[in-house]
Motif scaffolding. Structure first.
Motif, mmCIF file in Angstrom:
data_model
loop_
_atom_site.group_PDB
_atom_site.id
_atom_site.type_symbol
_atom_site.label_atom_id
_atom_site.label_comp_id
_atom_site.label_asym_id
_atom_site.label_seq_id
_atom_site.Cartn_x
_atom_site.Cartn_y
_atom_site.Cartn_z
ATOM 1 N N ARG A 1 0.841 -1.314 0.032
ATOM 2 C CA ARG A 1 0.118 -0.035 0.130
ATOM 3 C C ARG A 1 0.976 1.277 0.025
ATOM 4 O O ARG A 1 1.865 1.358 0.544
ATOM 5 C CB ARG A 1 -0.968 0.187 1.262
ATOM 6 N N GLY A 2 0.339 2.142 -0.819
ATOM 7 C CA GLY A 2 1.345 3.674 -1.078
ATOM 8 C C GLY A 2 1.383 4.144 0.517
ATOM 9 O O GLY A 2 2.377 4.680 0.814
ATOM 10 N N GLU A 3 0.354 4.015 1.423
ATOM 11 C CA GLU A 3 0.649 4.863 2.652
ATOM 12 C C GLU A 3 1.604 4.084 3.779
ATOM 13 O O GLU A 3 2.094 4.864 4.311
ATOM 14 C CB GLU A 3 -0.799 4.863 3.300
ATOM 15 N N TRP A 4 1.941 3.008 3.452
ATOM 16 C CA TRP A 4 2.829 2.303 4.321
ATOM 17 C C TRP A 4 4.324 3.019 3.840
ATOM 18 O O TRP A 4 5.060 3.021 4.585
ATOM 19 C CB TRP A 4 2.961 0.685 3.927
ATOM 20 N N LEU A 5 4.289 3.280 2.577
ATOM 21 C CA LEU A 5 5.734 4.007 2.212
ATOM 22 C C LEU A 5 5.941 5.120 2.851
ATOM 23 O O LEU A 5 6.841 5.639 3.556
ATOM 24 C CB LEU A 5 5.696 4.271 0.694
ATOM 25 N N LEU A 6 4.757 5.973 2.941
ATOM 26 C CA LEU A 6 4.803 7.210 3.828
ATOM 27 C C LEU A 6 4.943 6.946 5.333
ATOM 28 O O LEU A 6 5.603 7.689 6.071
ATOM 29 C CB LEU A 6 3.400 7.980 3.560
ATOM 30 N N GLU A 7 4.341 5.894 5.855
ATOM 31 C CA GLU A 7 4.465 5.673 7.172
ATOM 32 C C GLU A 7 5.719 5.042 7.607
ATOM 33 O O GLU A 7 6.528 5.390 8.506
ATOM 34 C CB GLU A 7 3.258 4.810 7.565
ATOM 35 N N LEU A 8 6.215 4.118 6.765
ATOM 36 C CA LEU A 8 7.234 3.490 7.273
ATOM 37 C C LEU A 8 8.741 3.798 6.797
ATOM 38 O O LEU A 8 9.769 3.220 7.335
ATOM 39 C CB LEU A 8 7.247 1.748 6.938
ATOM 40 N N ALA A 9 8.788 4.538 5.846
ATOM 41 C CA ALA A 9 9.739 5.182 5.410
ATOM 42 C C ALA A 9 9.710 6.555 4.839
ATOM 43 O O ALA A 9 10.218 7.172 3.839
ATOM 44 C CB ALA A 9 10.398 4.418 3.929
ATOM 45 N N SER A 10 9.324 7.492 5.760
ATOM 46 C CA SER A 10 9.163 8.768 5.558
ATOM 47 C C SER A 10 10.358 9.591 5.183
ATOM 48 O O SER A 10 10.225 10.468 4.399
ATOM 49 C CB SER A 10 8.474 9.526 6.767
ATOM 50 N N LEU B 1 1.315 9.970 -4.222
ATOM 51 C CA LEU B 1 1.666 10.077 -2.841
ATOM 52 C C LEU B 1 1.276 11.213 -2.386
ATOM 53 O O LEU B 1 0.571 10.846 -0.990
ATOM 54 C CB LEU B 1 3.269 10.009 -2.739
ATOM 55 N N GLN B 2 1.038 12.239 -2.947
ATOM 56 C CA GLN B 2 0.762 13.467 -2.234
ATOM 57 C C GLN B 2 -0.879 13.121 -1.982
ATOM 58 O O GLN B 2 -1.386 13.679 -0.998
ATOM 59 C CB GLN B 2 0.752 14.605 -3.323
ATOM 60 N N ARG B 3 -1.745 12.790 -2.752
ATOM 61 C CA ARG B 3 -2.850 12.269 -2.613
ATOM 62 C C ARG B 3 -3.247 11.463 -1.429
ATOM 63 O O ARG B 3 -4.236 11.944 -0.530
ATOM 64 C CB ARG B 3 -3.594 11.490 -3.772
ATOM 65 N N ILE B 4 -2.232 10.579 -1.361
ATOM 66 C CA ILE B 4 -2.412 9.656 0.042
ATOM 67 C C ILE B 4 -2.083 10.485 1.204
ATOM 68 O O ILE B 4 -2.714 10.319 2.042
ATOM 69 C CB ILE B 4 -1.533 8.607 -0.182
ATOM 70 N N ALA B 5 -1.053 11.326 1.107
ATOM 71 C CA ALA B 5 -0.726 12.029 2.433
ATOM 72 C C ALA B 5 -1.935 13.173 2.796
ATOM 73 O O ALA B 5 -2.038 13.095 4.008
ATOM 74 C CB ALA B 5 0.490 12.731 1.884
ATOM 75 N N LYS B 6 -2.589 13.326 1.859
ATOM 76 C CA LYS B 6 -3.569 14.444 1.946
ATOM 77 C C LYS B 6 -4.697 13.682 2.620
ATOM 78 O O LYS B 6 -5.286 14.175 3.557
ATOM 79 C CB LYS B 6 -4.049 15.008 0.780
ATOM 80 N N ARG B 7 -5.124 12.437 2.108
ATOM 81 C CA ARG B 7 -6.175 11.873 2.702
ATOM 82 C C ARG B 7 -6.078 11.385 4.189
ATOM 83 O O ARG B 7 -6.896 11.171 4.809
ATOM 84 C CB ARG B 7 -6.454 10.518 1.908
ATOM 85 N N ASN B 8 -4.760 11.027 4.444
ATOM 86 C CA ASN B 8 -4.491 10.424 5.770
ATOM 87 C C ASN B 8 -4.122 11.328 6.740
ATOM 88 O O ASN B 8 -3.695 11.055 7.780
ATOM 89 C CB ASN B 8 -3.350 9.418 5.601
ATOM 90 N N GLY B 9 -3.927 12.685 6.273
ATOM 91 C CA GLY B 9 -3.534 13.708 6.945
ATOM 92 C C GLY B 9 -1.928 13.602 7.054
ATOM 93 O O GLY B 9 -1.356 12.806 6.220
ATOM 94 N N LYS B 10 -1.167 14.258 7.942
ATOM 95 C CA LYS B 10 0.183 14.430 7.959
ATOM 96 C C LYS B 10 0.833 12.866 8.344
ATOM 97 O O LYS B 10 0.097 12.269 9.384
ATOM 98 C CB LYS B 10 0.762 15.279 8.887
ATOM 99 N N PRO B 11 1.665 12.120 7.478
ATOM 100 C CA PRO B 11 2.062 10.962 8.150
ATOM 101 C C PRO B 11 2.963 11.042 9.122
ATOM 102 O O PRO B 11 3.521 11.848 9.478
ATOM 103 C CB PRO B 11 2.780 10.251 6.935
ATOM 104 N N GLY B 12 2.972 9.989 10.302
ATOM 105 C CA GLY B 12 3.689 10.324 11.544
ATOM 106 C C GLY B 12 4.054 8.972 11.882
ATOM 107 O O GLY B 12 3.902 7.867 11.473
#
Ligand code: CDP
Ligand code: MG
Length: 734
Positions: free
Chosen positions: A681-690, A707-718
């Motif tokens: 999943r795309g969000e894992w990339l933002l989450e696990l390898a920010s 990836l920007q769309r995913i970031a926006k949808r999920n709020g800021k990855p952290g």
């Protein structure tokens, strides 16, 4: 009765030797040839081998060698392939060094693990001792030595390099022989640099560099005591018969077909004598053997009076040792006493170029290609390509034809191409591979200034930087280039840094059991068997083993099924998987598990399969976040960051074409492919390898926008911990 000092321990000989002087008054490193010749085994069984050994060119120079060895710390030795370097020199050294009297070992390294094994076997036989006792071997994931007893150890060069990481002084050894140095493997190159330095610290250590090609001056200069002086050279004169070289008139459109044609032509028209064919890899070799055999049998049936029987023997590194031994079998005998003679054809990768000598070869067929690793530091991708060989390689190959009598070499390319197109020398591996694991090893050794490190041939700054960048992305080194605690732990594993990172991070995701299996399965050769005449059956069998959406999870499934059916001899065969590769994976897994236990890394599994599999995918992302492709158009994919267009490899199990795919390998055959893939999943990339997916530094592309769309949808990855697995939920809330 024997006076071989090494046999003194043997039960049957104990009495005899204890009454005589067991060491014959040998003084370490002052031993003369005369003493060694006297001390050789005298049993009738070994007289025959000994007679053959005495004829080897190296044997004739024993005195010269022992004198040079006694008087110098480092020597370089060159000699034609087959002159007896690998089998004899370590024995001479052992006789001179008497390592067993000092509790030390003589090491002889080889670029191929299987050659290390077969050489140890041969030498144990020659010395009349048991393999694994006095003479043993040590290769990755396999140690066949007995501490306190073994004094001569053949080993893979990368195994010695790993040992140097934990013991930079290599205290166990009294002499280290780097064999086949001309192969210029990465590990041998690094060892040369480490040994050059170590020689200054350990005056008692002796070093021998052995090479089959005549350009030893490079090594002599490198190991010279000062800028002007060179290390002494011992040259063993060649003893080859003249070789006639033939070229094709026109370039061959298909070298494989040309090989088959040439072998059959030789068999039909040339005088008796065995044939050695060079091809590039396992599949091609097996294919060629089948085709040659079929056509030769046809020829024999049609003309039984003029064409003799032919056997075709494959030879490649992953072949089981017993099968490798077949290359030494004699050619088939004639059907009738007056019938035409039989012929043996060995079809080999370039391991028969210099590492193995097959006596009786009179004809060499050389299509001029070999498989080579090529690394492109700009995009950080390594691939294996079939590439033209060098002139030096072509010469070595031709040389194999003249061992026993005058021979012929058929080059399946034009003379013009030979002169104009082939490079003089093969590029050393260090200049064409990914250096991340080596850089990590050097950093662990405390060597920080890699740009000024004394390499035999320095890799490009770009390759070094790329390796450092990857290690930094994996948090194995910090921004200043210092190795981190995680990096030190990673270096404990004989694995690519991505694999060791994922393994170390996996307990936090409660799936280290599964990641351990994946790592082991990725460390062995291909487990799928797909014979040319049963491709459909093989594919059907594979379909039953698939785990939808992930080749990696499929590997776990295959391994677990293998364990369940371990005592069913037919299981692997019926399911078109390689029982040998799976047994190897089991062995590798055991070894890795032991390393994990030693380091206190838990081996655990979640109980719920769905969540477990999800976590396995996440753990894959923690190691391989830089090897991800994003769907681009209908069927194509595009690698993140470097934007390479790639396609899923036909062997891949992902039918649904998911948006994000993590891949284990990038390969270039008819087109660029990614192989061994998992749907992520795309969000894992933002989450696990920010840190890597920091979008502000990301090149503008469809991938970035997704990836920007995913970031926006999920709020800021952290909630990302760079050191390993994601931070726990508790931390994330804070
Ligand atoms: O290292 P180098 O190429 O100089 O020679 P070597 O590997 O020591 O081989 C010396 C001789 O031993 C050759 O004639 C080989 O064919 C023979 N040999 C053998 O008969 N069986 C083996 N397993 C290894 C070597
Ligand atoms: Mg050799």
């Amino acid at each position: 009765m024997t006076d071989n000092p090494y046999l003194a321990h043997r039960k049957d000989l104990k009495k005899a030797s204890s009454s005589s002087q067991p060491l014959l008054g040998f003084i370490p490193r002052k031993v003369k040839g005369e003493q060694v010749r006297k001390a050789l085994p005298h049993t009738a069984q070994y007289r025959k081998i000994l007679e053959a050994r005495k004829k080897l060119p190296v044997f004739a120079q024993m005195d010269e060698f022992l004198a040079m060895f006694s008087h110098n710390q480092i020597i370089v030795m060159v000699g034609e392939t087959g002159s007896g370097k690998t089998t004899q020199i370590p024995q001479f050294v052992a006789f001179s060094d008497l390592p067993h009297t000092k509790g030390k070992l003589v090491a002889c390294t080889q670029p191929w693990r299987d050659i290390a094994i077969s050489m140890a076997k041969r030498v144990a036989e020659e010395m009349d001792v048991d393999l694994g006792c006095e003479v043993g071997y040590s290769v990755r994931f396999e140690d066949m030595t007995e501490p306190g007893k073994t004094f001569l150890q053949y080993m893979a060069d990368d195994t010695l390099l790993r040992e140097a990481m934990n013991d930079p002084n290599l205290t166990r050894y009294s002499t280290i022989i780097l064999d086949e140095a001309h192969e210029r493997t990465l590990a041998t190159d690094i060892l040369m640099a480490l040994l050059k330095d170590l020689a200054k610290r350990r005056a008692d250590l002796k070093i021998i560099i052995m090479s089959a090609t005549l350009d030893a001056l490079k090594f002599q200069k490198y190991f010279g005591l000062s800028k002007k002086s060179t290390a002494p050279l011992l040259k063993v004169p060649g003893r080859t018969y003249p070789i006639e070289v033939f070229y094709t008139q026109e370039p061959e459109p298909d070298y494989f077909e040309a090989v088959i044609k040439t072998v059959l032509m030789i068999h039909r028209a040339e005088d008796p004598g065995d044939i050695l064919v060079f091809l590039t890899g396992e599949e091609e070799i097996e294919d060629a053997c089948k085709k040659i055999k079929l056509e030769a049998d046809d020829m024999v049936n049609q003309n039984p009076d003029s064409v003799g029987p032919l056997v075709c023997i494959p030879l490649y590194p992953s072949l089981p040792p017993q099968q490798q031994q077949r290359i030494f079998d004699p050619a088939p005998s004639t059907v009738s006493p007056s019938g035409p003679p039989g012929r043996k054809v060995v079809v080999s990768t370039n391991i028969a170029e210099t590492s193995l000598t097959i006596d009786g070869i009179v004809y060499v067929v050389d299509p001029g290609f070999s498989k080579q690793q090529v690394y492109n530091p700009r995009i950080g991708v390594m691939f294996i390509l079939v590439t033209p060989i060098s002139k030096a390689s072509a010469q070595q190959r031709a040389g194999r034809a003249g061992r026993t009598r005058p021979g012929k070499c058929f080059r399946l390319y034009t003379e013009k191409d030979f002169i104009r197109e082939l490079e003089e020398q093969t590029y050393p591996e260090i200049l064409r591979c990914n250096l991340s694991i080596t850089v990590l090893e050097l950093l662990k050794l405390g060597i920080k200034d890699l740009i000024r490190f004394d390499f035999v041939d320095a890799p490009s700054a770009e390759t070094l930087m790329r390796a450092l960048a990857l290690l930094n992305d994996l948090a194995a080194i910090d921004d200043e280039g210092n190795i981190t605690a995680l990096g030190r732990t990673m270096a404990e594993f004989p694995l690519d840094p991505q694999l060791s990172k994922m393994l170390i991070a996996s307990p936090e995701l409660k799936c280290s059991n599964e990641i351990l299996t994946i790592t082991a399965m990725l460390s062995v050769s291909n487990i799928w068997v797909r014979p040319a005449n049963a491709q459909r059956e093989a594919d059907e069998a594979k379909a039953l083993l698939l785990v939808p959406g992930s080749d990696h999870l499929t590997l776990i499934n295959v391994f677990n099924q293998y364990l369940q059916h371990k005592y069913d001899k037919n299981w692997a065969w019926q399911n078109y998987v390689s029982g040998r590769a799976l047994a190897q994976a089991e062995n590798v897994r055991d070894q890795l598990q032991r390393t994990m236990e030693r380091l206190g890394i838990d081996v655990v599994s979640l109980s719920g399969r769905k969540e477990l599999y999800q976590n396995v995918r996440k753990a894959l992302v923690i190691g391989f976040f830089m090897q991800v492709a994003h769907k681009d158009g209908k069927t194509g994919y595009c690698t993140v960051k470097d934007g390479q267009s790639v396609a899923l490899h036909p062997s891949c199990c992902l039918i649904s074409q998911p948006e994000w795919v993590l891949f284990n390998e990038f390969i270039l055959t008819t087109r660029p492919y990614i192989r061994t893939n998992t749907d992520i999943r795309g969000e894992w990339l933002l989450e696990l390898a920010s840190h890597y997916y920091d979008l502000s530094s990301f090149p503008d592309s469809g991938t970035k926008r997704a990836l920007q769309r995913i970031a926006k949808r999920n709020g800021k990855p952290g909630g990302i911990s760079r050191g390993g697995a994601p931070a726990s939920r508790k931390q994330r809330k804070r």
